[in-house]
Design an enzyme around this catalytic site. Structure first.
Site, PDB file in Angstrom:
ATOM      1  N   LYS A 138       0.861  -1.201   0.000  1.00  0.00           N
ATOM      2  CA  LYS A 138       0.000   0.000   0.000  1.00  0.00           C
ATOM      3  C   LYS A 138       0.886   1.237   0.000  1.00  0.00           C
ATOM      4  O   LYS A 138       2.071   1.178   0.360  1.00  0.00           O
ATOM      5  CB  LYS A 138      -0.924   0.025   1.215  1.00  0.00           C
ATOM      6  CG  LYS A 138      -0.228  -0.056   2.594  1.00  0.00           C
ATOM      7  CD  LYS A 138       0.237   1.252   3.187  1.00  0.00           C
ATOM      8  CE  LYS A 138       0.863   1.082   4.571  1.00  0.00           C
ATOM      9  NZ  LYS A 138       1.700   2.216   5.006  1.00  0.00           N
ATOM     10  N   GLY A 169       3.682  -1.496   4.131  1.00  0.00           N
ATOM     11  CA  GLY A 169       2.733  -2.425   4.763  1.00  0.00           C
ATOM     12  C   GLY A 169       2.953  -3.881   4.404  1.00  0.00           C
ATOM     13  O   GLY A 169       2.055  -4.699   4.602  1.00  0.00           O
ATOM     14  N   ASP A 209      -2.269  -1.555  10.913  1.00  0.00           N
ATOM     15  CA  ASP A 209      -2.676  -1.361   9.515  1.00  0.00           C
ATOM     16  C   ASP A 209      -3.056  -2.680   8.840  1.00  0.00           C
ATOM     17  O   ASP A 209      -3.255  -2.733   7.632  1.00  0.00           O
ATOM     18  CB  ASP A 209      -1.647  -0.543   8.712  1.00  0.00           C
ATOM     19  CG  ASP A 209      -0.315  -1.239   8.566  1.00  0.00           C
ATOM     20  OD1 ASP A 209      -0.159  -2.327   9.150  1.00  0.00           O
ATOM     21  OD2 ASP A 209       0.564  -0.700   7.869  1.00  0.00           O
TER      22      ASP A 209
HETATM   23  O1  C5P Z   1       0.024  -1.895  15.658  1.00  0.00           O
HETATM   24  P1  C5P Z   1       1.456  -2.072  15.297  1.00  0.00           P
HETATM   25  O2  C5P Z   1       2.093  -3.224  16.031  1.00  0.00           O
HETATM   26  O3  C5P Z   1       1.706  -2.132  13.835  1.00  0.00           O
HETATM   27  O4  C5P Z   1       2.181  -0.752  15.794  1.00  0.00           O
HETATM   28  C1  C5P Z   1       3.572  -0.698  15.983  1.00  0.00           C
HETATM   29  C2  C5P Z   1       3.896   0.473  16.878  1.00  0.00           C
HETATM   30  O5  C5P Z   1       3.627   1.709  16.191  1.00  0.00           O
HETATM   31  C3  C5P Z   1       3.074   0.565  18.149  1.00  0.00           C
HETATM   32  O6  C5P Z   1       3.666  -0.164  19.193  1.00  0.00           O
HETATM   33  C4  C5P Z   1       3.090   2.050  18.443  1.00  0.00           C
HETATM   34  O7  C5P Z   1       4.306   2.416  19.014  1.00  0.00           O
HETATM   35  C5  C5P Z   1       3.055   2.663  17.068  1.00  0.00           C
HETATM   36  N1  C5P Z   1       1.700   3.000  16.607  1.00  0.00           N
HETATM   37  C6  C5P Z   1       1.041   4.067  17.183  1.00  0.00           C
HETATM   38  N2  C5P Z   1      -0.207   4.412  16.741  1.00  0.00           N
HETATM   39  C7  C5P Z   1      -0.796   3.736  15.732  1.00  0.00           C
HETATM   40  C8  C5P Z   1      -0.138   2.649  15.123  1.00  0.00           C
HETATM   41  C9  C5P Z   1       1.119   2.313  15.582  1.00  0.00           C
HETATM   42  O8  C5P Z   1       1.571   4.729  18.095  1.00  0.00           O
HETATM   43  N3  C5P Z   1      -1.996   4.110  15.295  1.00  0.00           N
END
Ligand code: C5P
Length: 276
Positions: free
Chosen positions: A8, A101, A137
């Site tokens: 993406k 992504g 995501d």
């Molecule tokens: O959800 P995911 O594991 O992909 O997110 C990785 C890190 O990115 C989270 O631990 C956080 O630090 C940050 N993040 C965030 N806000 C979001 C998505 C991700 O702060 N909406």
């Protein structure tokens, strides 16, 4: 059975506020693109039930294969369903730590692949919850279409944004950028940018102002080579050029096929025309 997890790009990325759970509320329009990995799964009676033999080829991934998001997807399924012994293979084409992504798409396609291969008929709401549990995501990749992402990234609305006919240039400078590091260093704007409306109502040349990726501020300062790519695409005549997600990939949208560019030898470049 083989699926081809797509990448993406983000048109605009607004970090609205920090939440009490440590995540951030965001606003971004995500567009699927045809850069794809390949993910295969087969049932193997020689592998014990509930286990998976997982192999990877293609681009090198810095983390151990046991930490791969495909394995996280398998574990999420295995927690609720009895799975047979499996062999899975991932061929990486989408660079990692690149804002495209790829890892999230691989994980979601692992859910979809096993659902299909094992005829599990998992309800859509369960797939959505599992995807959101794997990564912010991930739910976007359940549907191969443009969507507005809000909240942590899991609140999605389909959008009728049509970029077909445009030429897309993607350039990745070979930098692996950590998403948590970028979130931690990005100052939330505190307000919605009405992104879907702004993109629909503004000619593409104005997107840089109304649909900014606010993560560029930190990444361009910390990794100036990323800004150099963005500036070069604009100088080449891109209608729009920006960093995707938390970087390090930069994309440019062009009306005509952009002339081949010479980038440093460790950079990767893709150019293709967007379809329907
Ligand atoms: O959800 P995911 O594991 O992909 O997110 C990785 C890190 O990115 C989270 O631990 C956080 O630090 C940050 N993040 C965030 N806000 C979001 C998505 C991700 O702060 N909406």
């Amino acid at each position: 059975m083989v699926l081809f997890p797509h990448a993406k790009i983000n048109l605009g990325l607004n970090v609205v506020r920090k939440r009490h759970d440590g995540y951030h509320d965001i606003e971004s329009v995500l567009i699927p693109i045809s850069l794809r990995d390949a993910l295969e799964a087969i049932v193997d009676p020689d592998v014990p039930a509930g286990k998976v033999q997982f192999t990877r080829t293609g681009l090198l991934i810095p983390s151990d294969s046991s930490n791969d998001l495909v394995m996280k997807a398998h574990a999420a399924l295995q927690a609720d369903y009895a799975l047979p012994g499996l062999r899975m293979h991932l061929h990486k084409v989408i660079p990692t730590g690149a804002g495209l992504g790829g890892g999230s798409s691989d994980a979601v396609h692992a859910l979809l692949l096993l659902d299909k291969l094992l005829e599990m008929r998992i309800p859509e709401s369960t797939l959505r919850d599992m995807a959101a549990g794997i990564g912010s995501d991930c739910p976007f990749f359940l549907n191969n279409r443009a969507q507005l992402a809000e909240a942590r990234g899991e609140k999605l609305r389909p959008l009728a944004i049509d970029l077909s006919g445009y030429w897309l240039m993607l350039v990745n400078p070979g930098l692996h950028i950590s998403t948590p590091e970028v979130f931690a260093n990005t100052t939330p704007t505190g307000e919605s940018s009405n992104l879907a409306y702004a993109l629909a109502e503004t000619p593409m040349r104005g997107w840089r102002l109304v649909a900014r990726n606010v993560m560029e501020d930190f990444v361009f300062a910390a990794y100036p080579e990323v800004q150099v790519i963005r500036d070069r695409m604009l100088a080449m005549g891109a209608e729009h050029a920006a960093m995707s997600g938390s970087g390090s990939t930069v994309f440019g949208l062009f009306l005509e096929a952009p002339p081949a560019q010479k980038w440093p030898s460790d950079y990767r470049q893709w150019v293709f025309q967007l379809g329907e």
